[in-house]
Design a protein around this motif. Sequence first.
Motif, PDB file in Angstrom:
ATOM      1  N   SER A   1      -8.256   4.847 -23.997  1.00 48.13           N
ATOM      2  CA  SER A   1      -7.190   4.797 -22.874  1.00 48.13           C
ATOM      3  C   SER A   1      -7.296   3.247 -22.460  1.00 48.13           C
ATOM      4  O   SER A   1      -6.275   2.389 -22.362  1.00 48.13           O
ATOM      5  CB  SER A   1      -6.534   5.782 -22.238  1.00 48.13           C
ATOM      6  OG  SER A   1      -7.891   5.896 -20.965  1.00 48.13           O
ATOM      7  N   MET A   2      -8.617   2.981 -21.999  1.00 46.92           N
ATOM      8  CA  MET A   2      -8.684   1.675 -21.261  1.00 46.92           C
ATOM      9  C   MET A   2      -8.479   0.414 -22.526  1.00 46.92           C
ATOM     10  O   MET A   2      -8.033  -0.615 -22.271  1.00 46.92           O
ATOM     11  CB  MET A   2     -10.077   1.626 -20.539  1.00 46.92           C
ATOM     12  CG  MET A   2     -10.203   2.372 -19.400  1.00 46.92           C
ATOM     13  SD  MET A   2     -11.660   2.143 -18.300  1.00 46.92           S
ATOM     14  CE  MET A   2     -11.533   0.631 -17.874  1.00 46.92           C
ATOM     15  N   LEU A   3      -9.119   0.799 -23.706  1.00 42.12           N
ATOM     16  CA  LEU A   3      -9.125  -0.139 -24.731  1.00 42.12           C
ATOM     17  C   LEU A   3      -7.523  -0.477 -25.090  1.00 42.12           C
ATOM     18  O   LEU A   3      -7.311  -1.551 -25.389  1.00 42.12           O
ATOM     19  CB  LEU A   3      -9.877   0.499 -25.844  1.00 42.12           C
ATOM     20  CG  LEU A   3      -9.720  -0.283 -27.344  1.00 42.12           C
ATOM     21  CD1 LEU A   3     -10.408  -1.897 -26.909  1.00 42.12           C
ATOM     22  CD2 LEU A   3     -10.750   0.322 -28.216  1.00 42.12           C
ATOM     23  N   GLY A   4      -6.742   0.750 -25.201  1.00 47.28           N
ATOM     24  CA  GLY A   4      -5.545   0.531 -25.362  1.00 47.28           C
ATOM     25  C   GLY A   4      -4.812  -0.329 -24.280  1.00 47.28           C
ATOM     26  O   GLY A   4      -3.968  -1.148 -24.869  1.00 47.28           O
TER      27      GLY A   4
ATOM     28  N   SER B   1      -2.830   9.278 -15.635  1.00 41.87           N
ATOM     29  CA  SER B   1      -3.213   9.812 -17.104  1.00 41.87           C
ATOM     30  C   SER B   1      -3.254  11.627 -16.735  1.00 41.87           C
ATOM     31  O   SER B   1      -4.356  12.171 -16.850  1.00 41.87           O
ATOM     32  CB  SER B   1      -4.437   9.518 -17.358  1.00 41.87           C
ATOM     33  OG  SER B   1      -4.058   8.255 -18.198  1.00 41.87           O
ATOM     34  N   THR B   2      -2.276  11.999 -16.031  1.00 37.18           N
ATOM     35  CA  THR B   2      -2.043  13.370 -15.681  1.00 37.18           C
ATOM     36  C   THR B   2      -0.558  13.654 -15.767  1.00 37.18           C
ATOM     37  O   THR B   2       0.242  12.955 -15.397  1.00 37.18           O
ATOM     38  CB  THR B   2      -2.695  13.575 -14.207  1.00 37.18           C
ATOM     39  OG1 THR B   2      -2.113  14.990 -13.947  1.00 37.18           O
ATOM     40  CG2 THR B   2      -2.347  12.976 -13.410  1.00 37.18           C
ATOM     41  N   GLY B   3      -0.193  14.851 -16.208  1.00 34.47           N
ATOM     42  CA  GLY B   3       1.060  15.479 -16.192  1.00 34.47           C
ATOM     43  C   GLY B   3       1.368  16.662 -15.365  1.00 34.47           C
ATOM     44  O   GLY B   3       2.339  17.202 -15.679  1.00 34.47           O
TER      45      GLY B   3
ATOM     46  N   MET C   1      -5.289   5.628 -27.130  1.00 30.54           N
ATOM     47  CA  MET C   1      -5.111   4.068 -27.040  1.00 30.54           C
ATOM     48  C   MET C   1      -3.730   3.814 -26.893  1.00 30.54           C
ATOM     49  O   MET C   1      -3.231   2.939 -26.244  1.00 30.54           O
ATOM     50  CB  MET C   1      -5.649   3.495 -28.211  1.00 30.54           C
ATOM     51  CG  MET C   1      -7.170   3.434 -28.342  1.00 30.54           C
ATOM     52  SD  MET C   1      -7.972   3.116 -29.858  1.00 30.54           S
ATOM     53  CE  MET C   1      -7.329   1.187 -30.063  1.00 30.54           C
ATOM     54  N   VAL C   2      -2.833   4.799 -27.549  1.00 25.88           N
ATOM     55  CA  VAL C   2      -1.253   4.392 -27.431  1.00 25.88           C
ATOM     56  C   VAL C   2      -1.041   4.728 -26.090  1.00 25.88           C
ATOM     57  O   VAL C   2       0.078   3.886 -25.513  1.00 25.88           O
ATOM     58  CB  VAL C   2      -0.720   5.625 -28.588  1.00 25.88           C
ATOM     59  CG1 VAL C   2       0.932   5.480 -28.321  1.00 25.88           C
ATOM     60  CG2 VAL C   2      -1.051   5.195 -29.974  1.00 25.88           C
ATOM     61  N   GLU C   3      -1.351   5.569 -25.387  1.00 25.92           N
ATOM     62  CA  GLU C   3      -1.215   5.919 -24.010  1.00 25.92           C
ATOM     63  C   GLU C   3      -1.339   4.696 -23.136  1.00 25.92           C
ATOM     64  O   GLU C   3      -0.641   4.233 -22.518  1.00 25.92           O
ATOM     65  CB  GLU C   3      -1.683   7.344 -23.597  1.00 25.92           C
ATOM     66  CG  GLU C   3      -1.427   7.391 -21.923  1.00 25.92           C
ATOM     67  CD  GLU C   3      -2.074   8.872 -21.541  1.00 25.92           C
ATOM     68  OE1 GLU C   3      -1.608   8.993 -20.304  1.00 25.92           O
ATOM     69  OE2 GLU C   3      -2.490   9.658 -22.166  1.00 25.92           O
ATOM     70  N   GLY C   4      -2.582   4.117 -23.280  1.00 23.28           N
ATOM     71  CA  GLY C   4      -3.183   3.042 -22.633  1.00 23.28           C
ATOM     72  C   GLY C   4      -2.050   1.861 -22.785  1.00 23.28           C
ATOM     73  O   GLY C   4      -1.614   1.207 -21.957  1.00 23.28           O
ATOM     74  N   PHE C   5      -2.071   1.564 -23.967  1.00 19.32           N
ATOM     75  CA  PHE C   5      -0.997   0.598 -24.478  1.00 19.32           C
ATOM     76  C   PHE C   5       0.430   0.608 -23.666  1.00 19.32           C
ATOM     77  O   PHE C   5       1.084  -0.344 -23.420  1.00 19.32           O
ATOM     78  CB  PHE C   5      -0.862   0.565 -25.902  1.00 19.32           C
ATOM     79  CG  PHE C   5      -0.119  -0.582 -26.513  1.00 19.32           C
ATOM     80  CD1 PHE C   5      -0.875  -2.098 -26.724  1.00 19.32           C
ATOM     81  CD2 PHE C   5       1.173  -0.685 -26.768  1.00 19.32           C
ATOM     82  CE1 PHE C   5      -0.500  -3.008 -27.348  1.00 19.32           C
ATOM     83  CE2 PHE C   5       1.703  -1.815 -27.485  1.00 19.32           C
ATOM     84  CZ  PHE C   5       0.874  -3.122 -27.675  1.00 19.32           C
ATOM     85  N   VAL C   6       0.915   2.042 -23.937  1.00 20.81           N
ATOM     86  CA  VAL C   6       2.514   2.132 -23.404  1.00 20.81           C
ATOM     87  C   VAL C   6       2.332   1.915 -21.835  1.00 20.81           C
ATOM     88  O   VAL C   6       3.143   1.237 -21.030  1.00 20.81           O
ATOM     89  CB  VAL C   6       2.845   3.615 -23.768  1.00 20.81           C
ATOM     90  CG1 VAL C   6       4.269   3.376 -22.924  1.00 20.81           C
ATOM     91  CG2 VAL C   6       3.237   3.486 -25.249  1.00 20.81           C
ATOM     92  N   ASN C   7       1.267   2.455 -21.173  1.00 19.84           N
ATOM     93  CA  ASN C   7       1.130   2.417 -19.864  1.00 19.84           C
ATOM     94  C   ASN C   7       1.126   0.999 -19.311  1.00 19.84           C
ATOM     95  O   ASN C   7       1.707   0.525 -18.415  1.00 19.84           O
ATOM     96  CB  ASN C   7       0.079   3.093 -19.361  1.00 19.84           C
ATOM     97  CG  ASN C   7       0.036   4.678 -19.195  1.00 19.84           C
ATOM     98  OD1 ASN C   7       1.059   5.109 -19.342  1.00 19.84           O
ATOM     99  ND2 ASN C   7      -0.849   5.240 -19.247  1.00 19.84           N
ATOM    100  N   ALA C   8       0.207   0.167 -20.174  1.00 21.06           N
ATOM    101  CA  ALA C   8       0.255  -1.461 -19.968  1.00 21.06           C
ATOM    102  C   ALA C   8       1.499  -2.053 -19.988  1.00 21.06           C
ATOM    103  O   ALA C   8       1.613  -3.044 -19.155  1.00 21.06           O
ATOM    104  CB  ALA C   8      -0.821  -2.088 -20.707  1.00 21.06           C
ATOM    105  N   LYS C   9       2.226  -1.701 -21.036  1.00 17.28           N
ATOM    106  CA  LYS C   9       3.757  -2.276 -21.278  1.00 17.28           C
ATOM    107  C   LYS C   9       4.710  -2.235 -20.076  1.00 17.28           C
ATOM    108  O   LYS C   9       5.396  -2.929 -19.402  1.00 17.28           O
ATOM    109  CB  LYS C   9       4.395  -1.773 -22.464  1.00 17.28           C
ATOM    110  CG  LYS C   9       3.827  -2.080 -23.702  1.00 17.28           C
ATOM    111  CD  LYS C   9       4.720  -2.177 -24.710  1.00 17.28           C
ATOM    112  CE  LYS C   9       5.943  -3.032 -24.987  1.00 17.28           C
ATOM    113  NZ  LYS C   9       6.070  -3.490 -25.976  1.00 17.28           N
TER     114      LYS C   9
END
Length: 376
Positions: free
Chosen positions: A49-52, A128-130, A307-315
Motif C-alpha cells: 500500500s505504501m508503494l502504491g 486502511s480499516t473499514g 497498491m491500488v488502495e494506496g494509489f487511490v488514497n494518495a489521489k
Amino acid sequence: MTALWKTWGARCALAFGIAAAALPGAQAQLLVGQTVGITGSAAITVKESMLGASLYLDHVNATGGVQGQKIELLALDDRFDPQLTLENARTLIEDKGVLALFMTRGTPHTQGIIPLLDKHGVPLVGPSTGAMVLHQPVPRNVFNIRAPYQREVEKAIAHLALLGVQHIGVVHVDDTFGEDGLAGAQKGFQANQLKALFVEKFDRAKPDFSAIAPRVRSREPQAVIFIGTGAAVVSGIQALRAAGVGGQILTLSNNASGGFVKALGEQARGVVVTQVFPSERSLNYPVIKEAQGLAKARGLKELTPAMVEGFVNAKVLVEGLRRAGPRPDRVRLHAALEGLSKFDVGGLELSYSSTDHTGLDFADLSIISTDGRFQR
C-alpha cells in the motif's frame, strides 16, 4: 528507486526510524505524517500500500507538486502495536507539526488516536480499516476512502447463500476489528435467514490455533470467514488446512496483497478475498490505467489490490491539499476535504460532507487463482 520507496527500506533497516519522501534536492513544504506497521504482522500488505501511494505522490512531486510545493511524507513504524501508533501520532502531530495523517492501519490503532486528532484538529485521510466505528457516528477528523468491513462480510455471506452454502463459521481476532467484522457477519446471516455454524476468536498479540483448528474441523463447515490481519490469518488458514478443514475460506480486503498470497504458499489457491477497489487489471477504470502506467514507468511488473488502495488514497489526499489553497493549514485542509463532492477519482466517485465521511461504497469478491492472482 523513488524517494518514498528508499525511505521505506531505510525504516525497515532501522526498525523504528523517521524518513521523508521528498525528491532529491527539493525542499518539501507540505508535511504529511504516517504511523503504520512497517514491521509486524501487517507488514506484507503495508509494504504494497505504501508503494502504491508513492507511485502517485512521487508523480505529483515530479510534475511540480501542489501549487509549486512538494509533498513530504514523514513515516514512523508502529509495528502494528496500538500503543506505538498513539505515541507516533503524538510525535507527528505535536512535535513535527504535520498538516494531516495518512493511511494508518488497524482498527484499534486508528480508534486510539481519534482523541488526539480531535484535540489538534488534524485530518486523517484514508485509514486502511473499514471499521464501522470510523463511519458512524461520523468522526469529525477521519476521512474514510474504502467501504466498511461490514459491507464486505455481508456481500460474502450473500454470495455463499446464493450458491447454496449454509454451514458457515466465523473465526475472528479478539479486538475491535474482529468484533466489527463479526457484527457484519451477523447482519449477513440474518439477511439470508442463516445462523453462524460457530464463532471462534483468537488473541491478536499471540494468535494460537492449536485448539481452534480441531474444533472447527469437528463442525465440518462448508465455509469459514476468517477475520484477522496478515501473518495471523496465514497461520490460521494453514492450521485449519492441516487439521483437515476442507471448506471454502474467505477473508477480508485488508489481506488483499501479493505478500499475503506468497506467505500462504500452496494454501493460497481458492481462498476468497473481498475487495474494496476495482481489479488491479481493470482498464475500464481510468484510475487503474493511470496506476498501471506509473507502475510500468517505475519498472514494476504489475499492481496488487493493496497498491491500488494506496494509489487511490494518495489521489484523495493530494486533491484535498490542492483545494486547501496556496497556504494550507489543518483547518483549510479539513474544509477542503469535507467540501469534496462527486470527486472523480478515475471511474470512482467520492463525496464527503459534514454528515458523511465514508468515501467510496465499492465492494467485490475475488478468488486467488493457481498463478497467485486475485481473479474477479
